[in-house]
Design a protein around this motif. Structure first.
Motif, short mmCIF file in Angstrom:
data_model
loop_
_atom_site.label_atom_id
_atom_site.label_comp_id
_atom_site.label_asym_id
_atom_site.label_seq_id
_atom_site.Cartn_x
_atom_site.Cartn_y
_atom_site.Cartn_z
N CYS A 111 -3.44 6.98 -3.73
CA CYS A 111 -3.20 5.40 -2.63
C CYS A 111 -3.16 4.10 -3.64
O CYS A 111 -4.49 4.37 -4.30
CB CYS A 111 -3.88 5.50 -0.93
SG CYS A 111 -3.34 3.87 -0.66
N ALA A 153 -2.73 0.14 -4.47
CA ALA A 153 -2.73 -0.84 -3.19
C ALA A 153 -2.40 -2.49 -4.78
O ALA A 153 -3.34 -2.17 -5.68
CB ALA A 153 -3.90 -1.23 -2.70
N VAL A 158 0.79 -1.26 0.35
CA VAL A 158 -0.41 -0.49 -0.04
C VAL A 158 0.87 1.44 -0.53
O VAL A 158 1.71 1.57 0.98
CB VAL A 158 -1.29 0.13 1.16
CG1 VAL A 158 -1.79 0.89 1.77
CG2 VAL A 158 -2.01 -0.88 1.16
#
Length: 122
Positions: A22, A24, A4
């Motif tokens: 963000c 992931a 992450v």
């Protein structure tokens, strides 16, 4: 291996805007509730916002309500935090977290990143 990673932090003047991202990998992004937390040195993590798997239910802390939004793009495994009308008190390290529900503590999430620093100052 799950990774992450937050990005987009920086220095911005009061009243300005900043967009965090963000990404992931190593997990099925669309299967997780995603959240943003922030932390000042010496203090506990504060839950800022979170969004459910489908992206149709969100939570915002009172301190950011009306100023921040938390869209997600499941096709690109990416979460965003759009921050407007920033204040000095928004200065903190911002963390992205993936979990099973919109929990109040970051430790209740399965994964989180290293954080990205946001500084609001003139």
């Amino acid at each position: 291996q799950v990774q992450v990673a937050e990005s987009g932090g920086g220095l911005v003047q009061p009243g300005g805007s900043l967009n965090l991202s963000c990404t992931a990998s190593g997990l099925t992004f669309g299967a997780y509730t995603m959240g943003w937390f922030r932390q000042d040195p010496g203090k506990e993590h504060e839950r800022v916002s979170c969004i459910n798997r489908r992206g149709d239910n969100t939570y915002y802390a009172d301190s950011v309500k009306g100023r921040f939004t938390i869209p997600r793009d499941n096709a690109k495994s990416t979460l965003f935090l759009e921050m407007n009308r920033l204040k000095a008190e928004d200065t903190a390290m911002y963390y992205c977290a993936a979990g099973q529900a919109c929990r109040a503590r970051i430790s209740e999430y399965n994964y989180w990143g290293q954080g990205t620093q946001v500084t609001v100052s003139s």
